[in-house]
Design an enzyme around this catalytic site. Sequence first.
Site, PDB file in Angstrom:
ATOM      1  N   ARG A   1      11.846  -5.821   4.881  1.00 17.37           N
ATOM      2  CA  ARG A   1      11.574  -4.402   4.571  1.00 17.37           C
ATOM      3  C   ARG A   1      12.518  -3.512   5.370  1.00 17.37           C
ATOM      4  O   ARG A   1      12.825  -3.773   6.523  1.00 17.37           O
ATOM      5  CB  ARG A   1      10.138  -4.054   4.932  1.00 17.37           C
ATOM      6  CG  ARG A   1       9.871  -2.549   4.872  1.00 17.37           C
ATOM      7  CD  ARG A   1       8.425  -2.192   4.883  1.00 17.37           C
ATOM      8  NE  ARG A   1       7.743  -2.554   6.112  1.00 17.37           N
ATOM      9  CZ  ARG A   1       6.445  -2.348   6.319  1.00 17.37           C
ATOM     10  NH1 ARG A   1       5.708  -1.787   5.374  1.00 17.37           N
ATOM     11  NH2 ARG A   1       5.878  -2.702   7.453  1.00 17.37           N
TER      12      ARG A   1
ATOM     13  N   ARG B   1      -0.288  -9.102  13.364  1.00 16.75           N
ATOM     14  CA  ARG B   1      -0.905  -8.071  12.499  1.00 16.75           C
ATOM     15  C   ARG B   1      -1.783  -8.734  11.435  1.00 16.75           C
ATOM     16  O   ARG B   1      -2.846  -8.228  11.086  1.00 16.75           O
ATOM     17  CB  ARG B   1       0.187  -7.216  11.841  1.00 16.75           C
ATOM     18  CG  ARG B   1       0.871  -6.294  12.838  1.00 16.75           C
ATOM     19  CD  ARG B   1       2.182  -5.756  12.298  1.00 16.75           C
ATOM     20  NE  ARG B   1       2.026  -4.926  11.130  1.00 16.75           N
ATOM     21  CZ  ARG B   1       3.028  -4.606  10.308  1.00 16.75           C
ATOM     22  NH1 ARG B   1       4.248  -5.059  10.537  1.00 16.75           N
ATOM     23  NH2 ARG B   1       2.816  -3.839   9.270  1.00 16.75           N
TER      24      ARG B   1
ATOM     25  N   ARG C   1      11.416  -1.626  10.969  1.00 18.83           N
ATOM     26  CA  ARG C   1      10.339  -1.283  11.904  1.00 18.83           C
ATOM     27  C   ARG C   1      10.231  -2.348  12.980  1.00 18.83           C
ATOM     28  O   ARG C   1      10.306  -3.548  12.677  1.00 18.83           O
ATOM     29  CB  ARG C   1       9.009  -1.165  11.142  1.00 18.83           C
ATOM     30  CG  ARG C   1       8.818   0.180  10.496  1.00 18.83           C
ATOM     31  CD  ARG C   1       7.618   0.271   9.593  1.00 18.83           C
ATOM     32  NE  ARG C   1       6.395  -0.368  10.048  1.00 18.83           N
ATOM     33  CZ  ARG C   1       5.245  -0.312   9.378  1.00 18.83           C
ATOM     34  NH1 ARG C   1       5.181   0.382   8.249  1.00 18.83           N
ATOM     35  NH2 ARG C   1       4.174  -0.921   9.821  1.00 18.83           N
TER      36      ARG C   1
ATOM     37  N   ARG D   1      -9.744   0.881   8.725  1.00 21.49           N
ATOM     38  CA  ARG D   1      -9.229  -0.467   8.935  1.00 21.49           C
ATOM     39  C   ARG D   1     -10.191  -1.310   9.771  1.00 21.49           C
ATOM     40  O   ARG D   1      -9.921  -2.455  10.047  1.00 21.49           O
ATOM     41  CB  ARG D   1      -7.893  -0.332   9.661  1.00 21.49           C
ATOM     42  CG  ARG D   1      -6.908  -1.389   9.332  1.00 21.49           C
ATOM     43  CD  ARG D   1      -5.663  -1.108  10.120  1.00 21.49           C
ATOM     44  NE  ARG D   1      -4.793  -0.251   9.371  1.00 21.49           N
ATOM     45  CZ  ARG D   1      -3.490  -0.444   9.259  1.00 21.49           C
ATOM     46  NH1 ARG D   1      -2.911  -1.443   9.841  1.00 21.49           N
ATOM     47  NH2 ARG D   1      -2.752   0.369   8.580  1.00 21.49           N
TER      48      ARG D   1
ATOM     49  N   LYS E   1       0.838  -1.212   0.000  1.00 19.32           N
ATOM     50  CA  LYS E   1       0.000   0.000   0.000  1.00 19.32           C
ATOM     51  C   LYS E   1       0.874   1.264   0.000  1.00 19.32           C
ATOM     52  O   LYS E   1       0.650   2.183  -0.777  1.00 19.32           O
ATOM     53  CB  LYS E   1      -0.930   0.019   1.232  1.00 19.32           C
ATOM     54  CG  LYS E   1      -1.857  -1.184   1.323  1.00 19.32           C
ATOM     55  CD  LYS E   1      -2.781  -1.113   2.526  1.00 19.32           C
ATOM     56  CE  LYS E   1      -2.060  -1.135   3.859  1.00 19.32           C
ATOM     57  NZ  LYS E   1      -1.359  -2.406   4.176  1.00 19.32           N
TER      58      LYS E   1
HETATM   59  P1  AP5 Z   1       4.820  -1.649   1.827  1.00 21.26           P
HETATM   60  O1  AP5 Z   1       4.525  -0.793   0.645  1.00 21.26           O
HETATM   61  O2  AP5 Z   1       5.596  -1.034   2.934  1.00 21.26           O
HETATM   62  O3  AP5 Z   1       3.497  -2.359   2.368  1.00 21.26           O
HETATM   63  P2  AP5 Z   1       2.283  -1.774   3.172  1.00 21.26           P
HETATM   64  O4  AP5 Z   1       1.058  -2.447   2.628  1.00 21.26           O
HETATM   65  O5  AP5 Z   1       2.295  -0.283   3.198  1.00 21.26           O
HETATM   66  O6  AP5 Z   1       2.625  -2.405   4.606  1.00 21.26           O
HETATM   67  P3  AP5 Z   1       2.538  -1.784   6.057  1.00 21.26           P
HETATM   68  O7  AP5 Z   1       3.204  -2.829   6.944  1.00 21.26           O
HETATM   69  O8  AP5 Z   1       3.086  -0.403   6.160  1.00 21.26           O
HETATM   70  O9  AP5 Z   1       1.028  -1.768   6.291  1.00 21.26           O
HETATM   71  P4  AP5 Z   1       0.291  -1.840   7.578  1.00 21.26           P
HETATM   72  O10 AP5 Z   1      -1.033  -1.515   7.099  1.00 21.26           O
HETATM   73  O11 AP5 Z   1       0.402  -3.069   8.382  1.00 21.26           O
HETATM   74  O12 AP5 Z   1       1.070  -0.796   8.536  1.00 21.26           O
HETATM   75  P5  AP5 Z   1       0.803   0.721   8.872  1.00 21.26           P
HETATM   76  O13 AP5 Z   1       2.083   1.433   8.808  1.00 21.26           O
HETATM   77  O14 AP5 Z   1      -0.356   1.251   8.117  1.00 21.26           O
HETATM   78  O15 AP5 Z   1       5.601  -2.955   1.271  1.00 21.26           O
HETATM   79  C1  AP5 Z   1       6.078  -3.951   2.168  1.00 21.26           C
HETATM   80  C2  AP5 Z   1       7.443  -4.481   1.678  1.00 21.26           C
HETATM   81  O16 AP5 Z   1       7.259  -5.220   0.473  1.00 21.26           O
HETATM   82  C3  AP5 Z   1       8.467  -3.373   1.337  1.00 21.26           C
HETATM   83  O17 AP5 Z   1       9.729  -3.830   1.669  1.00 21.26           O
HETATM   84  C4  AP5 Z   1       8.322  -3.201  -0.194  1.00 21.26           C
HETATM   85  O18 AP5 Z   1       9.525  -2.758  -0.787  1.00 21.26           O
HETATM   86  C5  AP5 Z   1       7.978  -4.619  -0.625  1.00 21.26           C
HETATM   87  N1  AP5 Z   1       7.065  -4.685  -1.754  1.00 21.26           N
HETATM   88  C6  AP5 Z   1       5.984  -3.876  -2.008  1.00 21.26           C
HETATM   89  N2  AP5 Z   1       5.364  -4.283  -3.128  1.00 21.26           N
HETATM   90  C7  AP5 Z   1       6.043  -5.369  -3.587  1.00 21.26           C
HETATM   91  C8  AP5 Z   1       5.875  -6.231  -4.725  1.00 21.26           C
HETATM   92  N3  AP5 Z   1       4.867  -6.071  -5.599  1.00 21.26           N
HETATM   93  N4  AP5 Z   1       6.762  -7.253  -4.886  1.00 21.26           N
HETATM   94  C9  AP5 Z   1       7.790  -7.431  -3.995  1.00 21.26           C
HETATM   95  N5  AP5 Z   1       8.002  -6.630  -2.912  1.00 21.26           N
HETATM   96  C10 AP5 Z   1       7.129  -5.623  -2.707  1.00 21.26           C
HETATM   97  O19 AP5 Z   1       0.314   0.611  10.400  1.00 21.26           O
HETATM   98  C11 AP5 Z   1       1.211   0.320  11.447  1.00 21.26           C
HETATM   99  C12 AP5 Z   1       0.457   0.236  12.772  1.00 21.26           C
HETATM  100  O20 AP5 Z   1      -0.186   1.500  13.044  1.00 21.26           O
HETATM  101  C13 AP5 Z   1      -0.688  -0.790  12.818  1.00 21.26           C
HETATM  102  O21 AP5 Z   1      -0.226  -2.094  13.115  1.00 21.26           O
HETATM  103  C14 AP5 Z   1      -1.550  -0.200  13.942  1.00 21.26           C
HETATM  104  O22 AP5 Z   1      -0.999  -0.434  15.201  1.00 21.26           O
HETATM  105  C15 AP5 Z   1      -1.468   1.300  13.659  1.00 21.26           C
HETATM  106  N6  AP5 Z   1      -2.515   1.778  12.728  1.00 21.26           N
HETATM  107  C16 AP5 Z   1      -2.344   2.350  11.512  1.00 21.26           C
HETATM  108  N7  AP5 Z   1      -3.518   2.658  10.951  1.00 21.26           N
HETATM  109  C17 AP5 Z   1      -4.477   2.280  11.828  1.00 21.26           C
HETATM  110  C18 AP5 Z   1      -5.895   2.310  11.792  1.00 21.26           C
HETATM  111  N8  AP5 Z   1      -6.570   2.824  10.752  1.00 21.26           N
HETATM  112  N9  AP5 Z   1      -6.565   1.813  12.857  1.00 21.26           N
HETATM  113  C19 AP5 Z   1      -5.915   1.305  13.935  1.00 21.26           C
HETATM  114  N10 AP5 Z   1      -4.563   1.230  14.016  1.00 21.26           N
HETATM  115  C20 AP5 Z   1      -3.841   1.711  12.959  1.00 21.26           C
END
Ligand code: AP5
Length: 227
Positions: free
Chosen positions: A127, A171, A160, A88, A13
């Site tokens: 990552r 997660r 991270r 979410r 994402k």
């Molecule tokens: P990346 O692009 O970083 O993936 P992502 O989907 O953004 O993953 P996140 O882990 O950031 O999502 P998340 O939703 O769990 O965490 P968030 O930060 O929002 O890609 C991942 C890896 O794969 C990278 O190394 C990339 O290079 C590689 N990659 C990408 N595409 C690829 C492909 N096609 N092929 C190969 N490799 C690829 O949230 C963190 C925390 O915040 C949550 O756990 C929670 O505690 C809190 N939080 C955030 N939002 C909320 C909410 N709305 N409600 C409650 N808690 C929340």
Amino acid sequence: MILILIGPPGAGKGTQAQQLAREFGFRHLSSGDLLRAERASGTDLGQRVAAYMDAGQLVPDDLIIEVILQRIFGDDRGPGVLLDGFPRTLPQARALDDALRRHASSVRRVLDIHVPDDVVLDRLTARRVCPQCDSVYHLTFRPPRVPGLCDRDGTPLIQRPDDQADVVARRLRHYHEMTEPLRDYYRRQGLLLTIDGNQPVDRVTQALRDAVRDLLAPPPASQRPPG
Ligand code: AP5
């Protein structure tokens, strides 16, 4: 225009949102980046959410809803907003719908990036991210030009804390329990478009780009109002 990116942790994402924001001028609003910035600044909110994030749990709905809604309506620049990581849960989705309705607006499309759990685990444990500009790398699929340093600003990259294998597993459980039901919620409204995220980054980008171009294209002459 409000677009939502949903998908499991590690679906890509953030990677895709950064690219689409650059190409189309959208404002990229990542709930995760926002919460991490609050933590880094030591704000009251940052301190309240830290333990949830490190444990791989969702932060309480009331905390995140208020923060995100303020940001969505706080700045009108650009052709639209790309929401990454919010909503979410169903209460978050309903709160967003209610707020948009009050502004005579609505969600335009939900782009659902589908990736199997085993691929998520491989991606997240390898990552690396830039703590300064939030650029995202992968040790194999998207390595930085100079190992260990951000291409954009040279900052040392970090892993991270919530990318440890046991936290990723938690997660993923939360994703399946709390976030996956949103797919049905938006499918029923005719807004969901599912994209195969288990293919190279550029191919995923192309699929998303096509979807966004369709939304931005003017309607065919036969569907335009007369005059
Ligand atoms: P990346 O692009 O970083 O993936 P992502 O989907 O953004 O993953 P996140 O882990 O950031 O999502 P998340 O939703 O769990 O965490 P968030 O930060 O929002 O890609 C991942 C890896 O794969 C990278 O190394 C990339 O290079 C590689 N990659 C990408 N595409 C690829 C492909 N096609 N092929 C190969 N490799 C690829 O949230 C963190 C925390 O915040 C949550 O756990 C929670 O505690 C809190 N939080 C955030 N939002 C909320 C909410 N709305 N409600 C409650 N808690 C929340």
